[in-house]
Design an enzyme around this catalytic site. Structure first.
Site, PDB file in Angstrom:
ATOM      1  N   LYS A  22       0.836  -1.211   0.000  1.00 56.76           N
ATOM      2  CA  LYS A  22       0.000   0.000   0.000  1.00 56.76           C
ATOM      3  C   LYS A  22       0.870   1.260   0.000  1.00 56.76           C
ATOM      4  O   LYS A  22       0.647   2.175  -0.797  1.00 56.76           O
ATOM      5  CB  LYS A  22      -0.900   0.004   1.248  1.00 56.76           C
ATOM      6  CG  LYS A  22      -1.514   1.369   1.528  1.00 56.76           C
ATOM      7  CD  LYS A  22      -2.287   1.392   2.817  1.00 56.76           C
ATOM      8  CE  LYS A  22      -1.653   2.015   3.974  1.00 56.76           C
ATOM      9  NZ  LYS A  22      -1.484   3.315   4.346  1.00 56.76           N
ATOM     10  N   ASN A  23       1.838   1.299   0.907  1.00 54.14           N
ATOM     11  CA  ASN A  23       2.598   2.543   1.049  1.00 54.14           C
ATOM     12  C   ASN A  23       3.531   2.809  -0.128  1.00 54.14           C
ATOM     13  O   ASN A  23       4.023   3.923  -0.276  1.00 54.14           O
ATOM     14  CB  ASN A  23       3.333   2.580   2.390  1.00 54.14           C
ATOM     15  CG  ASN A  23       2.357   2.805   3.544  1.00 54.14           C
ATOM     16  OD1 ASN A  23       1.208   3.197   3.320  1.00 54.14           O
ATOM     17  ND2 ASN A  23       2.795   2.539   4.765  1.00 54.14           N
ATOM     18  N   ARG A  92      -4.300  10.570   3.552  1.00 55.73           N
ATOM     19  CA  ARG A  92      -3.133  11.268   4.085  1.00 55.73           C
ATOM     20  C   ARG A  92      -2.051  11.399   3.010  1.00 55.73           C
ATOM     21  O   ARG A  92      -1.434  12.445   2.847  1.00 55.73           O
ATOM     22  CB  ARG A  92      -2.600  10.495   5.287  1.00 55.73           C
ATOM     23  CG  ARG A  92      -1.503  11.252   5.907  1.00 55.73           C
ATOM     24  CD  ARG A  92      -1.027  10.782   7.197  1.00 55.73           C
ATOM     25  NE  ARG A  92       0.268  11.384   7.394  1.00 55.73           N
ATOM     26  CZ  ARG A  92       0.453  12.651   7.691  1.00 55.73           C
ATOM     27  NH1 ARG A  92      -0.569  13.450   7.876  1.00 55.73           N
ATOM     28  NH2 ARG A  92       1.670  13.136   7.817  1.00 55.73           N
ATOM     29  N   CYS A 116      -5.311   8.414   8.338  1.00 60.12           N
ATOM     30  CA  CYS A 116      -5.211   7.908   9.705  1.00 60.12           C
ATOM     31  C   CYS A 116      -4.565   8.962  10.597  1.00 60.12           C
ATOM     32  O   CYS A 116      -3.342   9.158  10.574  1.00 60.12           O
ATOM     33  CB  CYS A 116      -4.373   6.635   9.740  1.00 60.12           C
ATOM     34  SG  CYS A 116      -5.305   5.161   9.365  1.00 60.12           S
ATOM     35  N   ARG A 121       0.423  14.719  12.661  1.00 65.24           N
ATOM     36  CA  ARG A 121       1.514  14.266  11.794  1.00 65.24           C
ATOM     37  C   ARG A 121       1.952  15.437  10.915  1.00 65.24           C
ATOM     38  O   ARG A 121       1.412  15.654   9.833  1.00 65.24           O
ATOM     39  CB  ARG A 121       1.053  13.052  10.971  1.00 65.24           C
ATOM     40  CG  ARG A 121       0.812  11.831  11.875  1.00 65.24           C
ATOM     41  CD  ARG A 121       0.048  10.745  11.196  1.00 65.24           C
ATOM     42  NE  ARG A 121       0.815  10.048  10.174  1.00 65.24           N
ATOM     43  CZ  ARG A 121       0.293   9.136   9.357  1.00 65.24           C
ATOM     44  NH1 ARG A 121      -0.982   8.827   9.447  1.00 65.24           N
ATOM     45  NH2 ARG A 121       1.036   8.548   8.447  1.00 65.24           N
ATOM     46  N   ASP A 304       4.307   0.490  12.128  1.00 69.64           N
ATOM     47  CA  ASP A 304       3.007   0.011  11.635  1.00 69.64           C
ATOM     48  C   ASP A 304       2.674  -1.393  12.157  1.00 69.64           C
ATOM     49  O   ASP A 304       1.543  -1.845  12.043  1.00 69.64           O
ATOM     50  CB  ASP A 304       2.979   0.011  10.103  1.00 69.64           C
ATOM     51  CG  ASP A 304       3.070   1.418   9.551  1.00 69.64           C
ATOM     52  OD1 ASP A 304       2.769   2.363  10.297  1.00 69.64           O
ATOM     53  OD2 ASP A 304       3.458   1.568   8.380  1.00 69.64           O
ATOM     54  N   ARG A 396      -8.534   0.323   4.241  1.00 70.81           N
ATOM     55  CA  ARG A 396      -7.529   1.188   3.623  1.00 70.81           C
ATOM     56  C   ARG A 396      -6.231   0.431   3.378  1.00 70.81           C
ATOM     57  O   ARG A 396      -5.440   0.834   2.518  1.00 70.81           O
ATOM     58  CB  ARG A 396      -7.253   2.414   4.504  1.00 70.81           C
ATOM     59  CG  ARG A 396      -8.450   3.356   4.620  1.00 70.81           C
ATOM     60  CD  ARG A 396      -8.068   4.650   5.290  1.00 70.81           C
ATOM     61  NE  ARG A 396      -6.772   5.058   4.793  1.00 70.81           N
ATOM     62  CZ  ARG A 396      -5.793   5.540   5.539  1.00 70.81           C
ATOM     63  NH1 ARG A 396      -5.964   5.687   6.824  1.00 70.81           N
ATOM     64  NH2 ARG A 396      -4.661   5.883   5.007  1.00 70.81           N
TER      65      ARG A 396
HETATM   66  N1  EPU Z   1       7.513  14.029  10.846  1.00 76.92           N
HETATM   67  C1  EPU Z   1       7.752  15.336  11.134  1.00 76.92           C
HETATM   68  N2  EPU Z   1       7.744  16.239  10.106  1.00 76.92           N
HETATM   69  C2  EPU Z   1       7.520  15.866   8.817  1.00 76.92           C
HETATM   70  C3  EPU Z   1       7.282  14.517   8.531  1.00 76.92           C
HETATM   71  C4  EPU Z   1       7.292  13.610   9.572  1.00 76.92           C
HETATM   72  O1  EPU Z   1       7.950  15.706  12.281  1.00 76.92           O
HETATM   73  O2  EPU Z   1       7.529  16.720   7.934  1.00 76.92           O
HETATM   74  C5  EPU Z   1       7.547  13.032  11.946  1.00 76.92           C
HETATM   75  C6  EPU Z   1       6.204  12.318  12.118  1.00 76.92           C
HETATM   76  O3  EPU Z   1       5.344  13.058  12.961  1.00 76.92           O
HETATM   77  C7  EPU Z   1       6.634  11.009  12.700  1.00 76.92           C
HETATM   78  C8  EPU Z   1       7.971  10.726  12.018  1.00 76.92           C
HETATM   79  O4  EPU Z   1       8.427  11.982  11.549  1.00 76.92           O
HETATM   80  O5  EPU Z   1       6.837  11.124  14.074  1.00 76.92           O
HETATM   81  C9  EPU Z   1       7.934   9.774  10.856  1.00 76.92           C
HETATM   82  O6  EPU Z   1       6.923  10.138   9.935  1.00 76.92           O
HETATM   83  P1  EPU Z   1       6.993   9.821   8.387  1.00 76.92           P
HETATM   84  O7  EPU Z   1       7.007  11.102   7.635  1.00 76.92           O
HETATM   85  O8  EPU Z   1       8.072   8.825   8.123  1.00 76.92           O
HETATM   86  O9  EPU Z   1       5.581   9.153   8.165  1.00 76.92           O
HETATM   87  P2  EPU Z   1       4.688   9.255   6.885  1.00 76.92           P
HETATM   88  O10 EPU Z   1       5.528   9.333   5.671  1.00 76.92           O
HETATM   89  O11 EPU Z   1       3.657  10.289   7.068  1.00 76.92           O
HETATM   90  C10 EPU Z   1       4.635   6.706   6.374  1.00 76.92           C
HETATM   91  C11 EPU Z   1       3.569   5.683   6.250  1.00 76.92           C
HETATM   92  C12 EPU Z   1       3.000   5.362   7.626  1.00 76.92           C
HETATM   93  C13 EPU Z   1       4.135   4.913   8.534  1.00 76.92           C
HETATM   94  C14 EPU Z   1       5.261   5.934   8.557  1.00 76.92           C
HETATM   95  C15 EPU Z   1       6.475   5.509   9.346  1.00 76.92           C
HETATM   96  C16 EPU Z   1       2.667   6.215   4.092  1.00 76.92           C
HETATM   97  C17 EPU Z   1       1.560   6.792   3.324  1.00 76.92           C
HETATM   98  N3  EPU Z   1       2.514   6.206   5.413  1.00 76.92           N
HETATM   99  O12 EPU Z   1       3.989   7.858   6.925  1.00 76.92           O
HETATM  100  O13 EPU Z   1       2.103   4.305   7.426  1.00 76.92           O
HETATM  101  O14 EPU Z   1       3.638   4.727   9.827  1.00 76.92           O
HETATM  102  O15 EPU Z   1       5.683   6.240   7.214  1.00 76.92           O
HETATM  103  O16 EPU Z   1       7.000   4.337   8.822  1.00 76.92           O
HETATM  104  O17 EPU Z   1       3.636   5.748   3.534  1.00 76.92           O
HETATM  105  C18 EPU Z   1       0.239   2.976   7.894  1.00 76.92           C
HETATM  106  O18 EPU Z   1       0.518   2.335   6.881  1.00 76.92           O
HETATM  107  O19 EPU Z   1      -0.622   2.610   8.733  1.00 76.92           O
HETATM  108  C19 EPU Z   1       0.939   4.228   8.160  1.00 76.92           C
HETATM  109  C20 EPU Z   1       0.513   5.114   9.016  1.00 76.92           C
END
Ligand code: EPU
Length: 417
Positions: A22-23, A92, A116, A121, A304, A396
């Site tokens: 998915k991601n 998201r 989610c 975030r 996750d 999702r």
């Molecule tokens: N963060 C910041 N600033 C930013 C971006 C992130 O402070 O600009 C912080 C976040 O708050 C968090 C950490 O950095 O504490 C990591 O966040 P990341 O940006 O890596 O998360 P994401 O890209 O928004 C993806 C996956 C998530 C997964 C995370 C961590 C997607 C669409 N989502 O989210 O997946 O938990 O990486 O591996 O790829 C899920 O699949 O259930 C899910 C939530």
């Protein structure tokens, strides 16, 4: 309201085939708009998030056709259209439209993402990257406005290791002038998958999967065909479910290396694991030892899988400590598990889990992985029926969840009230 009904207590037995990630999918679909001709994505997971993304691209004038596990995206006639509302709000990962549209049109208006929201975030690192590439970024009435006369390569150091920011900056930088270097980049396999697609489209990205990614911008990218990597989180969820139900399951179509952190923890608690080339067999045991788990960025234990793992640790003897160093408060599954009799207390970033049998209850999934945790918990309970609401969150991220679980012998069904 739709519910998942679970009459548990049966060990999962058999084989489950894992779908595409998915991601990855929800980054690869927007990446396709950077090309000038058709992109074909194979091994696509059949998920509501993927359907929403195809809706977003169609709204922009892309020709999207989706048959089985293949999606064809022809972005030839795509136009630059502001998207402050509409389907972008449902997802998201619609934040990837910022990088993709900025790369293609040097401008974008994207409503702030939904999805989610288990905790705030932020996307400040994405914005920092776009600004470094020369874009002006403003937040107007809940929509991010991006504009650049010209995108120019830059050296960007991420203050936080972020999957989303790494991919988003990569997307925009593929069409910037000159070289971009992302330092302190995230290393998740999904980032390598996106870089592989972009390179097949003619981009020049080196170092994806390490903490330094180098991108040489190109003025034009072309279509290509790409097969999405297997979903390591879906695979991990079935591994945990197999262990929790004391089952024996072959999890097929996986890259075992992507699951090393989970495999190590399962072995530590007493689960038997057989690793094959593209599959993993999980053989559950009657008794498990308590363990400590720390969710970290890749290659650490995936955040996750933290919620599903909480459910498994309720089945271990003694007290386990599960800490999440990616998200500080991703514990919305804990009060729901408590309704099922779990003895868990949350202290700061950690859940302290005392092994205890669970009972059936009516519970609510508040996000995707919390939903997976509740399903696993329900599968362990032999008396009564566990009812899980919030099914839309689970849909999702888990392709054919009910069918797969039923094929593994679980008594699970959907019910509409
Ligand atoms: N963060 C910041 N600033 C930013 C971006 C992130 O402070 O600009 C912080 C976040 O708050 C968090 C950490 O950095 O504490 C990591 O966040 P990341 O940006 O890596 O998360 P994401 O890209 O928004 C993806 C996956 C998530 C997964 C995370 C961590 C997607 C669409 N989502 O989210 O997946 O938990 O990486 O591996 O790829 C899920 O699949 O259930 C899910 C939530």
């Amino acid at each position: 309201m739709e519910k998942l009904m679970i009459s548990g207590g049966r060990p999962l037995q058999g084989t489950v085939t894992i779908s595409g990630a998915k991601n990855s999918a929800i980054a690869l679909i927007p990446a396709a708009i950077l090309a000038e001709s058709e992109v074909i994505l194979d091994n696509l997971p059949l998920l509501s998030d993927v359907a929403v993304y195809s809706e977003i691209l169609e709204e922009l004038g892309a020709n999207v056709s989706w048959e089985g596990n293949q999606m064809r995206i022809d972005p030839t006639h795509i136009i630059s259209l502001p998207m402050p509302n509409g389907p972008v709000k449902k997802l998201r990962a619609s934040y990837y439209m910022m990088g993709a549209m900025l790369g293609r049109f040097k401008e974008a208006v994207i409503g702030l993402p939904g999805g989610c929201n288990f905790e705030p975030r932020p996307i400040d690192q994405h914005i920092k990257g776009f600004e470094a590439l020369g874009a002006t970024v403003t937040n107007e009435h809940g929509a991010i406005h991006l504009h650049a006369k010209e995108l120019k390569g830059a050296k960007i150091y991420l203050d936080v290791v972020s999957v989303g920011a790494t991919i988003n900056i990569m997307l925009a930088a593929t069409r910037a002038k000159g070289s971009t270097i992302i330092e302190n980049a995230a290393k998740e396999p999904e980032i390598i998958d996106v870089a592989t697609l972009l390179n097949s489209m003619g981009a020049s990205i080196k170092g994806a999967g390490t903490e330094t990614i180098r991108i040489e911008g190109k003025s034009e990218l072309r279509g290509c065909r790409h097969s999405i990597i297997p979903d390591r989180i879906q695979a991990g969820t079935y591994m945990i479910a197999a262990a929790a139900t004391r089952g024996n399951v072959l999890i097929d179509n996986v890259i075992p290396k992507h699951l090393e952190a989970l495999t190590a923890k399962l072995i530590e608690m007493g689960v038997e694991i057989e690793e094959l080339d593209e599959s993993i067999r999980v053989i559950g045991k009657e008794k498990y030892e308590s363990i400590d788990v720390k969710a970290l960025v890749y290659p650490g234990f995936a955040t996750d899988l933290q919620s599903p793992m909480t459910s498994l640790l309720t089945q271990a003897d003694g007290v386990s400590v599960l800490s999440d160093f990616v998200y500080s408060n991703r514990f919305k599954h804990v009060p729901e598990l408590a309704r099922m009799g779990a003895k868990i207390r949350v202290e700061g970033r950690s859940a302290i889990i005392e092994g205890h049998p669970l009972n059936a209850a009516k519970v609510k999934a508040t996000d995707l992985r919390a939903g997976a945790a509740l399903v696993i918990a329900g599968l362990t309970v032999s008396e009564g029926i566990t009812e899980v609401t919030g099914v839309e969150f689970i849909d999702r991220g888990y392709d054919h969840l009910v069918t797969n679980l039923r094929e593994l012998g679980a008594d699970v069904w959907r019910q509409n009230d």
